[in-house]
Write a protein that holds these residues in place. Sequence first.
Motif, PDB file in Angstrom:
ATOM      1  N   VAL A 178       0.858  -1.187   0.000  1.00 25.64           N
ATOM      2  CA  VAL A 178       0.000   0.000   0.000  1.00 25.64           C
ATOM      3  C   VAL A 178       0.895   1.239   0.000  1.00 25.64           C
ATOM      4  O   VAL A 178       1.962   1.253   0.619  1.00 25.64           O
ATOM      5  CB  VAL A 178      -0.930   0.002   1.228  1.00 25.64           C
TER       6      VAL A 178
ATOM      7  N   ILE B 289      -3.086  -0.872  -2.749  1.00 23.17           N
ATOM      8  CA  ILE B 289      -3.895   0.339  -2.942  1.00 23.17           C
ATOM      9  C   ILE B 289      -3.031   1.587  -2.731  1.00 23.17           C
ATOM     10  O   ILE B 289      -2.102   1.596  -1.924  1.00 23.17           O
ATOM     11  CB  ILE B 289      -5.087   0.341  -1.959  1.00 23.17           C
ATOM     12  N   THR B 290      -3.377   2.676  -3.442  1.00 26.08           N
ATOM     13  CA  THR B 290      -2.742   3.975  -3.231  1.00 26.08           C
ATOM     14  C   THR B 290      -3.759   4.945  -2.633  1.00 26.08           C
ATOM     15  O   THR B 290      -4.872   5.084  -3.158  1.00 26.08           O
ATOM     16  CB  THR B 290      -2.202   4.551  -4.553  1.00 26.08           C
ATOM     17  N   ILE B 291      -3.378   5.589  -1.534  1.00 28.99           N
ATOM     18  CA  ILE B 291      -4.189   6.625  -0.903  1.00 28.99           C
ATOM     19  C   ILE B 291      -3.529   7.965  -1.208  1.00 28.99           C
ATOM     20  O   ILE B 291      -2.367   8.201  -0.870  1.00 28.99           O
ATOM     21  CB  ILE B 291      -4.271   6.429   0.629  1.00 28.99           C
ATOM     22  N   GLY B 292      -4.248   8.864  -1.856  1.00 29.34           N
ATOM     23  CA  GLY B 292      -3.679  10.104  -2.360  1.00 29.34           C
ATOM     24  C   GLY B 292      -3.312  11.114  -1.283  1.00 29.34           C
ATOM     25  O   GLY B 292      -3.698  10.991  -0.110  1.00 29.34           O
TER      26      GLY B 292
ATOM     27  N   ASP C 144      -8.199   2.587  -5.218  1.00 29.86           N
ATOM     28  CA  ASP C 144      -7.373   3.765  -4.970  1.00 29.86           C
ATOM     29  C   ASP C 144      -8.236   4.967  -4.570  1.00 29.86           C
ATOM     30  O   ASP C 144      -9.381   5.109  -5.020  1.00 29.86           O
ATOM     31  CB  ASP C 144      -6.563   4.132  -6.211  1.00 29.86           C
TER      32      ASP C 144
ATOM     33  N   LYS D 299      -8.259   9.164  -4.477  1.00 33.68           N
ATOM     34  CA  LYS D 299      -7.606  10.301  -5.130  1.00 33.68           C
ATOM     35  C   LYS D 299      -7.094  11.321  -4.118  1.00 33.68           C
ATOM     36  O   LYS D 299      -7.536  11.364  -2.967  1.00 33.68           O
ATOM     37  CB  LYS D 299      -8.601  10.990  -6.079  1.00 33.68           C
TER      38      LYS D 299
END
Length: 212
Positions: A160, A178-181, A195, A197
Amino acid sequence: MDKPVIILGAKGIAHPALEIFNSNQIIVYGFLDEDEKLHGSEINVVPVLGHPEDDGYLKLIGKKCEAFVAVDDNKYRKFLVELLNEKRKVQPVNAVHGRAYISTDAAIGHGNFINANSHVGAGAKIGNHCLIHSGAIIEHQAEVGDFVQLGAGSVINSNVSIKEGAFIGSGVVIVAGITIGKDARVGAGSVVIADVKDGETVFGNPAAPIKK
């Protein structure tokens, strides 16, 4: 760490920060807080000495004391970090509880708060000035940017990526990869499977954007 610590901030996470340093047998010299009503009071017999911008106390930092910034608000935390960088040419130390587990090959920056029973896995990377509350799990190869807050019991699975300034509520589960903005917010108890944004707020199981 041989030197005692001055804690900037005397509310919110300041009391658990004191407990963290106590757990590592590190002396806390005192607290500095902008709220004058707290000056002269004590937290667990440790005095609130004065204001964090008071040069009389700041001049102790770097020579005789280390510093830790115990402020929940990101904006004010950044201000105090910059104050220490510019006036004292120092970085805040980490406050890592004696009952936290940090993998031997995890990478951790400066000024982080890592409370009891947190787990930082193999190859994980944590930036600077993050707040990682009790029982948070950061699995292997996960990356946490600067000024991120992880709520108690949150689970950040492998690979992550959480960008600078994001807020992850208590009990959140973020699935692997997952990417957390940047500056995103994830509400407590959410399960994140996609994800998020930059600047977005999500909540629920599965987490979905909250309409403004």
